[in-house]
Design a protein around this motif. Sequence first.
Motif, PDB file in Angstrom:
ATOM      1  N   THR A  21       0.851  -1.169   0.000  1.00 43.68           N
ATOM      2  CA  THR A  21       0.000   0.000   0.000  1.00 43.68           C
ATOM      3  C   THR A  21       0.892   1.225   0.000  1.00 43.68           C
ATOM      4  O   THR A  21       1.937   1.219   0.633  1.00 43.68           O
ATOM      5  CB  THR A  21      -0.901   0.013   1.246  1.00 43.68           C
ATOM      6  OG1 THR A  21      -0.134  -0.451   2.346  1.00 43.68           O
ATOM      7  CG2 THR A  21      -2.112  -0.874   1.047  1.00 43.68           C
ATOM      8  N   ASP A  23       1.228   5.729  -0.410  1.00 37.79           N
ATOM      9  CA  ASP A  23       0.641   7.031  -0.145  1.00 37.79           C
ATOM     10  C   ASP A  23      -0.157   7.028   1.153  1.00 37.79           C
ATOM     11  O   ASP A  23      -1.344   7.355   1.181  1.00 37.79           O
ATOM     12  CB  ASP A  23      -0.236   7.478  -1.334  1.00 37.79           C
ATOM     13  CG  ASP A  23       0.602   7.710  -2.588  1.00 37.79           C
ATOM     14  OD1 ASP A  23       1.849   7.775  -2.462  1.00 37.79           O
ATOM     15  OD2 ASP A  23       0.022   7.838  -3.670  1.00 37.79           O
ATOM     16  N   LEU A  24       0.520   6.635   2.202  1.00 41.85           N
ATOM     17  CA  LEU A  24      -0.142   6.617   3.510  1.00 41.85           C
ATOM     18  C   LEU A  24       0.882   6.804   4.635  1.00 41.85           C
ATOM     19  O   LEU A  24       2.081   6.621   4.447  1.00 41.85           O
ATOM     20  CB  LEU A  24      -0.887   5.295   3.710  1.00 41.85           C
ATOM     21  CG  LEU A  24      -0.111   3.990   3.596  1.00 41.85           C
ATOM     22  CD1 LEU A  24       0.641   3.633   4.879  1.00 41.85           C
ATOM     23  CD2 LEU A  24      -1.078   2.865   3.267  1.00 41.85           C
ATOM     24  N   LEU A  26       1.163   5.236   8.440  1.00 37.31           N
ATOM     25  CA  LEU A  26       0.603   4.215   9.324  1.00 37.31           C
ATOM     26  C   LEU A  26       1.119   4.454  10.743  1.00 37.31           C
ATOM     27  O   LEU A  26       2.303   4.272  11.016  1.00 37.31           O
ATOM     28  CB  LEU A  26       1.040   2.833   8.829  1.00 37.31           C
ATOM     29  CG  LEU A  26       0.431   1.628   9.544  1.00 37.31           C
ATOM     30  CD1 LEU A  26      -1.060   1.514   9.247  1.00 37.31           C
ATOM     31  CD2 LEU A  26       1.138   0.337   9.104  1.00 37.31           C
ATOM     32  N   THR A  75       0.176  14.225  10.263  1.00 37.96           N
ATOM     33  CA  THR A  75      -0.899  13.269  10.537  1.00 37.96           C
ATOM     34  C   THR A  75      -0.991  12.931  12.017  1.00 37.96           C
ATOM     35  O   THR A  75      -1.913  12.261  12.445  1.00 37.96           O
ATOM     36  CB  THR A  75      -0.697  11.952   9.741  1.00 37.96           C
ATOM     37  OG1 THR A  75       0.613  11.459  10.000  1.00 37.96           O
ATOM     38  CG2 THR A  75      -0.889  12.164   8.252  1.00 37.96           C
ATOM     39  N   GLY A 104      -5.052  15.172   4.425  1.00 40.34           N
ATOM     40  CA  GLY A 104      -3.909  14.439   3.878  1.00 40.34           C
ATOM     41  C   GLY A 104      -3.470  14.942   2.519  1.00 40.34           C
ATOM     42  O   GLY A 104      -2.717  14.273   1.819  1.00 40.34           O
ATOM     43  N   PRO A 279      -4.605   3.725   8.951  1.00 42.84           N
ATOM     44  CA  PRO A 279      -3.668   4.547   8.178  1.00 42.84           C
ATOM     45  C   PRO A 279      -4.300   5.870   7.738  1.00 42.84           C
ATOM     46  O   PRO A 279      -5.509   5.968   7.582  1.00 42.84           O
ATOM     47  CB  PRO A 279      -3.351   3.675   6.959  1.00 42.84           C
ATOM     48  CG  PRO A 279      -4.478   2.722   6.840  1.00 42.84           C
ATOM     49  CD  PRO A 279      -5.063   2.546   8.211  1.00 42.84           C
ATOM     50  N   HIS A 280      -3.449   6.873   7.576  1.00 43.34           N
ATOM     51  CA  HIS A 280      -3.890   8.156   7.022  1.00 43.34           C
ATOM     52  C   HIS A 280      -3.512   8.186   5.538  1.00 43.34           C
ATOM     53  O   HIS A 280      -2.327   8.160   5.228  1.00 43.34           O
ATOM     54  CB  HIS A 280      -3.161   9.315   7.703  1.00 43.34           C
ATOM     55  CG  HIS A 280      -3.427   9.432   9.164  1.00 43.34           C
ATOM     56  ND1 HIS A 280      -4.424  10.206   9.679  1.00 43.34           N
ATOM     57  CD2 HIS A 280      -2.807   8.857  10.221  1.00 43.34           C
ATOM     58  CE1 HIS A 280      -4.422  10.109  11.004  1.00 43.34           C
ATOM     59  NE2 HIS A 280      -3.449   9.307  11.357  1.00 43.34           N
ATOM     60  N   PRO A 281      -4.496   8.224   4.643  1.00 41.19           N
ATOM     61  CA  PRO A 281      -4.142   8.285   3.228  1.00 41.19           C
ATOM     62  C   PRO A 281      -3.616   9.668   2.847  1.00 41.19           C
ATOM     63  O   PRO A 281      -4.021  10.676   3.434  1.00 41.19           O
ATOM     64  CB  PRO A 281      -5.472   8.002   2.518  1.00 41.19           C
ATOM     65  CG  PRO A 281      -6.529   8.307   3.512  1.00 41.19           C
ATOM     66  CD  PRO A 281      -5.941   8.175   4.878  1.00 41.19           C
ATOM     67  N   SER A 283      -2.588  12.340  -0.510  1.00 33.14           N
ATOM     68  CA  SER A 283      -2.770  12.586  -1.938  1.00 33.14           C
ATOM     69  C   SER A 283      -2.186  13.947  -2.268  1.00 33.14           C
ATOM     70  O   SER A 283      -1.957  14.765  -1.373  1.00 33.14           O
ATOM     71  CB  SER A 283      -4.261  12.568  -2.289  1.00 33.14           C
ATOM     72  OG  SER A 283      -4.924  13.566  -1.549  1.00 33.14           O
TER      73      SER A 283
END
Length: 336
Positions: A21, A23-24, A26, A75, A104, A279-281, A283
Motif C-alpha cells: 500500500t 501514499d499513507l 501508518l 498526521t 492528507g 492509516p492516514h491516506p 494525496s
Amino acid sequence: MEQTTPEASTARVTPGPADPTDDLVLPFAIEGMSVRGRLARLGPVISEILGRHAYPAPVARLLAETLLLAAMLGTALKLEGRFTVQTSSDGPVDLLVADMTKEGGLRGYAHFDADKVAALGAEMPTLEELTGKGSMALTIDQGPGRNSYQGVVPLEGDSIAACGEDYFRRSEQLPTLIKLVVAETLERDTDGAAGGGWRAGGIMIQQMPEDGGFVRDLDPGDAPDGSTGHHDEAEDENWSRAKILMQTVEDHELVDPALSAEQLLYRLYHEDGVRAFAPHPLSFSCRCSREYIKGILQGFGEDDMSDMLTEEGRIEVRCEFCNRTFEFDPEDVRAS
Ligand SMILES: [Zn+2]
C-alpha cells in the motif's frame, strides 16, 4: 495542541500476504514499550509532486524528505487547517516548503539557484552544502480567526530527519528517532519509454512520556520550567531496544513497493507486540485556483499590476507548488 486519538479498531500486525500500500502514514504503537511511531510510504503522490518540476536530483531528494517529515508529523496532529514545514537559508537551496491539510492533501516546492546546485557536483551533496545556514519552521495554521502554532529549529545536522529529531529534543523533550529515505525509480510506460518516478519512505519512533502525548504541542514555550524528559534519566531499556531495532531498517525496505508497511512493522517489532492503527491516506492537492489568484491580484495596486504585464499585455501567474500557470486579462482583474 491536541493530539489525534488513534481509531479504536486497531489490529495486531501480522505478517499476512503481501498487500503493498502506498501514499499513507501508518501510526503504530509497541505494546509494553511506551513507544509510538509512524511509518510513511509515498509512491504516486511523491512522483506527482516532484514530476511537476524539473528539479535537479539533490533538490528533489531534499524536498521529498521535507514532504515525508510534514506527512509524518502532520498526521499526528489534530489539524483544522494545515501543517507546514518550511526551511529558509542562505545556500544554493534557500527555501523548501511542504504542507499538508487535515485531509492528507500534500504539496511542496523548492527554491534554488540552479548554477550553484550544479556546481556542487554529481555526488549527493551534504545538507549544509545544499541549504547553507538557516532555520526550519514547523507551523500549524488553524485557519482564519484561530491560533497558529510555530516551532523553529536551526537547519543543522546532517539531514532533514536530524532537524526533525532536534525539534522534539528542544521543544518537547521527547526522545525521537527519524529515518527518511528517497529513491529515484525508472518506470516504463506501456510503450516501453522510460520515465523517472520517485518513491519515499520514512519511519519515526518516539518514547512516550507518562502522559502519553504524541506531538503534544508545537509551541516550545509551553514546556514548564525545569521539566525533565526521559533523556535526563538513564536511558530506558525498552527505548534502547526500539532504537536498535529501528536502525536495522535497510533503506531499500522503506521504499520497496513489494513490501507493505505492515510487513515491515512486523519484521521490526513483532516480538514486542506492535499494533498498527488506521492509516492516514495521502494525496497530492494544491489549493490554487483562478478565483483565488484573481483575488490576490485584486489586492495589488495599479503600479504593481503594470509591472506584471507580459509583452502581450497579459498577466501571468505561476503557482510555485503545482507549476500551473494562470493567465489574466488585466481588464478582467480590474473589472470585478
Ligand atoms: Zn497550485
